[in-house]
Design a protein around this motif. Structure first.
Motif, PDB file in Angstrom:
ATOM      1  N   GLN A 405     -43.648  -2.980 -76.549  1.00 32.26           N
ATOM      2  CA  GLN A 405     -44.299  -3.906 -75.620  1.00 32.26           C
ATOM      3  C   GLN A 405     -45.800  -3.664 -75.587  1.00 32.26           C
ATOM      4  O   GLN A 405     -46.600  -4.595 -75.562  1.00 32.26           O
ATOM      5  N   LYS A 406     -46.198  -2.398 -75.631  1.00 34.80           N
ATOM      6  CA  LYS A 406     -47.630  -2.088 -75.619  1.00 34.80           C
ATOM      7  C   LYS A 406     -48.318  -2.652 -76.853  1.00 34.80           C
ATOM      8  O   LYS A 406     -49.475  -3.075 -76.797  1.00 34.80           O
ATOM      9  N   ALA A 407     -47.593  -2.633 -77.981  1.00 33.46           N
ATOM     10  CA  ALA A 407     -48.187  -3.149 -79.212  1.00 33.46           C
ATOM     11  C   ALA A 407     -48.485  -4.641 -79.073  1.00 33.46           C
ATOM     12  O   ALA A 407     -49.547  -5.123 -79.479  1.00 33.46           O
ATOM     13  N   ILE A 408     -47.549  -5.362 -78.482  1.00 32.64           N
ATOM     14  CA  ILE A 408     -47.773  -6.801 -78.290  1.00 32.64           C
ATOM     15  C   ILE A 408     -48.972  -7.019 -77.371  1.00 32.64           C
ATOM     16  O   ILE A 408     -49.848  -7.841 -77.629  1.00 32.64           O
ATOM     17  N   LEU A 429     -41.789  -1.206 -69.004  1.00 30.04           N
ATOM     18  CA  LEU A 429     -42.837  -0.186 -69.122  1.00 30.04           C
ATOM     19  C   LEU A 429     -42.721   0.853 -68.016  1.00 30.04           C
ATOM     20  O   LEU A 429     -42.221   0.573 -66.935  1.00 30.04           O
ATOM     21  N   ASP A 430     -43.212   2.039 -68.297  1.00 30.10           N
ATOM     22  CA  ASP A 430     -43.190   3.089 -67.276  1.00 30.10           C
ATOM     23  C   ASP A 430     -44.335   2.873 -66.295  1.00 30.10           C
ATOM     24  O   ASP A 430     -45.246   2.094 -66.546  1.00 30.10           O
ATOM     25  N   VAL A 431     -44.292   3.580 -65.164  1.00 32.24           N
ATOM     26  CA  VAL A 431     -45.281   3.317 -64.115  1.00 32.24           C
ATOM     27  C   VAL A 431     -46.704   3.542 -64.593  1.00 32.24           C
ATOM     28  O   VAL A 431     -47.613   2.802 -64.206  1.00 32.24           O
ATOM     29  N   GLY A 432     -46.888   4.536 -65.434  1.00 36.50           N
ATOM     30  CA  GLY A 432     -48.235   4.798 -65.937  1.00 36.50           C
ATOM     31  C   GLY A 432     -48.735   3.615 -66.747  1.00 36.50           C
ATOM     32  O   GLY A 432     -49.871   3.152 -66.591  1.00 36.50           O
ATOM     33  N   ALA A 433     -47.862   3.097 -67.602  1.00 35.46           N
ATOM     34  CA  ALA A 433     -48.249   1.977 -68.458  1.00 35.46           C
ATOM     35  C   ALA A 433     -48.455   0.711 -67.633  1.00 35.46           C
ATOM     36  O   ALA A 433     -49.364  -0.074 -67.898  1.00 35.46           O
ATOM     37  N   ILE A 434     -47.619   0.547 -66.604  1.00 38.35           N
ATOM     38  CA  ILE A 434     -47.771  -0.637 -65.754  1.00 38.35           C
ATOM     39  C   ILE A 434     -49.137  -0.612 -65.071  1.00 38.35           C
ATOM     40  O   ILE A 434     -49.864  -1.604 -65.058  1.00 38.35           O
TER      41      ILE A 434
END
Ligand code: ATP
Ligand code: MG
Lengths: 501, 372
Positions: A405-408, A429-434
């Motif tokens: 998802q991060k790549a997109i 996504l995890d909370v950090g990524a969110i």
């Protein structure tokens, strides 16, 4: 599971992890994207052979070499990305592999009775004769659950079951999971949503970068503590942002109509008009299947509009091709990352250039410029902290769901655009990524971009957006500012029981 | 050193090659078992002769292997290229057949100087292949008709049409085959007849290799090839990316048909003795397209090598007849080998698993060294 270690090329996905599941408990598994949760569960389910460690079931050491063995030991799993045969019906999928036959003839009736009984018992409503490809994800998931129960599994693994569900479906699922635990089944529940974990789980095991961090009693831990253990630093669970600097109209949608497929008289999208300004995050909230999906498809050109007009910065784009819209105008984080967002068999670098491979930046007289592609990919990976084993050369299929998802996100944020359409951008996504994604969205806004956010999560809608549109039954039933509306009112709008300005 | 091995093992091209080799070796073992069943005494010597393949017949033998390789490379490319872009051009057989006819007619009926006659005939043949492939291409692109079904129909149409046309227009009743093509239309030898005296190998071999390199460049180095591979791997994502799939489907079929047509042209212009035989059965050469493509993992360079291998086995197999094996057994044994080639994908996964295990063991060793 004791001392489980699993190695992939250049990455230790599970590093000496020990984990204990008690009978009848709901045990949550928490960890950042790529922390190794799915891998650990795949080891338990016999999909991967661990490089070290051992597994004990009811005190006895077992070797789980394949999923059949796991089934035999009463272990069932609902995968992060479902594993159903699209062209088979629900019933066929459920019995697949454990069919009862008599004299070589399939005995579907017995199976149907058993499945019917199970679905009544747990309130898992499924149309058994419908093909998987015609089902909503929520229903597909119920098929997966029935599949486990049909095999009399005692240990049930749910890998991010709620990431693909609507809030209503989530409540339903949580009820089902609690019922199952009350029956004495043991459950492993993977989720990035701390509130859910608080709601269902008894205990929670936290992984970070492949390592075991702790197992805690959920009742004794706060959300802040959990997220700190998981990320290794404090996380802002609230979005920080200033008042928006609203500019002129960027996206203008006028009287958009999209007919439902087939002979149905009803319109999927019924005379919808709205604007999104530069420097503004507008979200469309609503229960799934109320026309949001079709609006996005029409905006991005993936589905034709029956009538109406779409314009961007004053230009009529209604009849533009997908490529023309993509090119410097619209970025789109799609709802289904495997279907639309990625080419799973390509490496990361090739996925980053999906819409822009033909531009001067990446190709030269029709030839790909692999040097600049490589360089660009390395930058994106660094900037967006995408974790993978081989950098730009990692085949996307082998990456964890959240990193895919991060790549997109990286690709769509980085492509030049006037309008960013983000559909469920933080799903899985995890909370950090969110936290990071939300910051990026706000930064985009502050750079004067127009952002259209489609989300099923009320939290996200309330937190991130500057203005909220609610869709119900193909129409926009509310256009409100987050500060003027309570979550409860928003819920009522979404159910169509309240109509606003 | 160990590091190097683990690096090589984890290299994709290497694991592809190793997988193909493993499937070949297994195929050979099963082939030998089949031979023992049929003819115990002749099995071992026959097997050795087959293994020696072209080599047992000196330079001529090698030349014949290369001669058989030529059309195999091209039909393998035609199939493999369509595979890579998500299509299945099973119509290579029909495209090949119709092209063969056009080559024979241009080569046999028209009069032209030697320097251009064969070129004109080849171009005509390729265009015939293009036209034959265009039909399923258009049906697929605009009407979503499965290319497999329309290709099979086009194959039968080509077979019966060419049978009839050869009979009506360019027939030699004494041999029940097509009449000869003119000397001016034969593929130039470019000295290959000096190196491999007595064999029919010709410049078509160079054309095939050049086409393989061009296909490789097209697929992997150009932006158009990128868009083709996107369509092959994920159609929805290609649509999302704004790639014009309709156009791509048609272009892929046209190119694939062109290559198949080229194969048919080259084969039937290779020697005065190569004539079209009227028959209810399809020509055999294009039928090898699918196994060649599978064994070569649809990769243009892999296809060159898999064609060489299969041609080698065909030549070797034909020599086995001298050891008391009827023609049919030779057919069975070559078929066994070729079917095994389809397993190369299975072995690829095994090779990868082994490579992982190996590197892990190594990394553990180095770790424990560090700890000490
Ligand atoms: N088949 C594979 N081959 C190589 N590497 C893999 C493979 N599967 C997973 N990995 C790597 O192992 C690590 C752990 O992945 P895993 O899918 O278990 O993460 P996760 O905790 O489930 O994350 P997410 O929350 O994003 O789903 C990742 O870095 C991933 O890239
Ligand atoms: Mg996962």
């Amino acid at each position: 599971m004791q001392h489980i270690t699993k190695i992939f090329p250049r990455i230790v996905a599970n590093d000496d992890i020990s984990f204990q599941l008690k009978k009848g408990e709901i045990h949550a598994l928490l960890g950042e994207n790529g922390a190794g949760k799915s891998t650990l569960m795949s080891v338990l389910f016999g999909l991967y052979v661990p490089d070290g460690g051992r597994i004990l079931v009811e005190g006895e050491e077992v070797k789980i070499s394949d999923p059949h063995e796991a089934n035999r030991l009463g272990i069932g799993m609902v995968h992060q990305h479902f594993k159903l045969v699209q062209v088979f019906t629900a019933l066929e999928n459920i019995v697949l592999g454990v069919e009862t036959t008599r004299g070589g003839v399939l005995q579907m009736e017995e199976a149907r009775e058993k499945v019917d009984a199970l679905s009544k018992q747990y309130g898992l409503l499924v149309d058994l004769d419908k093909k998987i490809e015609d089902m909503t994800v929520g229903m597909q998931q119920r098929v997966e659950i029935l599949k486990m129960l049909y095999r009399d599994s005692e240990i049930l693994v749910f890998d991010e079951p709620t990431a693909v569900l609507t809030p209503q479906e989530i409540d339903e699922l949580i009820r089902i999971i609690k019922d199952l635990a009350a029956e004495g089944k043991s459950i492993i529940f993977i989720s990035h949503k701390l509130d859910e974990i608080q709601q269902v789980a008894n205990r929670c095991t936290i992984l970070r970068k492949g390592k075991f961090i702790a197992t805690v009693n959920v009742a004794e831990a706060t959300n802040e503590q959990l997220s700190e253990m998981m990320v290794g630093r404090k996380v802002m669970l609230q979005v920080e942002k200033d008042e928006p600097q609203i500019g002129e109209v960027a996206l203008h949608v006028e009287d958009l109509v999209i007919k439902a497929p087939g002979l149905s008289e009803k319109n999927k999208v019924n005379h919808v008009s709205f604007d999104v300004h530069k420097g503004e995050i507008v979200s469309i909230a609503g229960i799934e299947n109320n026309g949001q999906h079709e609006v996005v498809m029409a905006l991005t050109g993936l589905m034709p509009a029956t009538s109406g007009k779409i314009s961007l910065n004053g230009e009529d784009i209604t009849d533009w091709s997908v490529r023309k819209r993509n090119y410097k105008h619209i970025s789109h984080i799609p709802e289904d990352r495997h279907k639309h967002g990625l080419i799973l068999d390509f490496d990361l670098a090739n996925n980053f250039i999906l819409q822009s491979f033909f531009t001067d930046k990446f190709s030269n007289h029709g030839f790909l410029n692999s040097q600049s592609i490589q360089k660009y990919s390395t930058e994106l990976i660094k900037q967006y902290d995408i974790r993978s084993a081989k950098g730009p050369d990692t085949v996307v299929k082998s990456m964890s769901g959240g990193n895919q998802q991060k790549a997109i996100l990286a690709r769509e944020m980085d492509r030049s655009h006037d309008l960013l359409i983000a559909v469920q951008p933080t799903r899985g996504l995890d909370v950090g990524a969110i936290e990071y994604i939300h910051k990026q969205l706000v930064r985009e806004r502050d750079n004067g971009k127009a952002i259209l956010l489609i989300s099923l999560e009320l939290d996200e809608v309330m937190n991130v957006s500057d203005r909220i549109l609610v869709m119900f039954n193909g129409e926009i039933v509310a256009n409100v500012l987050p500060k003027d509306v309570s979550e409860r009112d928003l819920g009522l709008y979404m159910l169509g029981s309240k109509v606003g300005a | 050193m160990k590091k190097l091995i683990s690096k090589i093992l984890n290299n994709d091209a290497f694991s592809n090659t190793l997988a193909s080799i493993i499937s070949i070796v297994l195929g050979l073992i099963v082939g030998l078992v089949v031979m023992v069943i049929f003819n115990r005494a002749g099995a071992w010597p026959g097997f050795l002769v087959m293994l020696q393949g072209g080599f047992s017949d000196g330079a001529r033998g090698i030349g014949q292997v290369l001669y058989y390789t030529t059309p195999l490379i091209l039909v393998g490319l035609a199939v493999g290229f369509s595979f890579q872009t998500g299509l299945f051009n099973i119509g290579v057989i029909g495209q090949f057949t119709i092209a063969a006819y056009v080559a024979i007619i241009i080569g046999g009926k028209l009069t032209m100087p030697a320097s251009i006659h064969w070129i004109v005939a080849l171009i005509g043949a390729s265009l015939a292949g293009v036209i034959w492939a265009a039909v399923p291409g258009i049906l697929k692109a605009y009407f979503r008709v499965s290319e497999i079904i329309s290709c099979i129909m086009m194959n039968y149409i080509a077979l019966y049409l060419v049978n009839q046309l050869v009979h009506d227009t360019h027939y030699e009743s004494t041999t029940a085959m097509s009449a000869y093509v003119k000397k001016t239309a034969l593929m130039p030898k470019l000295g290959l007849d000096k190196i491999f005296p007595g064999s029919t190998v010709n410049s078509g071999l160079f054309i095939a290799i050049i086409v393989a390199i061009l296909v490789y460049i097209l697929l992997y180095k150009t932006s158009f090839g990128y868009s083709l591979r996107c369509c092959g791997l994920n159609r929805d994502a290609s649509k999302y990316a704004g790639i014009n799939e309709t156009r791509n489907i048609i272009i892929v079929m046209l190119i694939s048909g062109f290559i198949a047509g080229l194969a048919g042209g080259i084969l039937y212009l290779s020697a005065i003795t190569k004539n079209y035989k009227i028959s209810e059965l399809f020509i055999t050469e294009p039928g090898y397209g699918i196994p060649v493509a599978l064994l070569g993992m649809s990769h243009p360079i892999g296809i060159i090598f898999s064609s060489l291998f299969i041609a080698y086995i065909i030549v070797g197999g034909s020599l086995m007849q001298g050891y008391g094996f009827p023609v049919e057994t030779v057919g069975i044994i070559t078929a066994v080998l070729i079917y095994f080639s389809a397993f190369s994908l299975v072995f690829k996964n095994k090779v990868n698993k082994f490579a992982l295990h190996f590197s892990y063991k190594e990394s553990q060793k180095t770790d424990s060294l560090k700890n000490e």
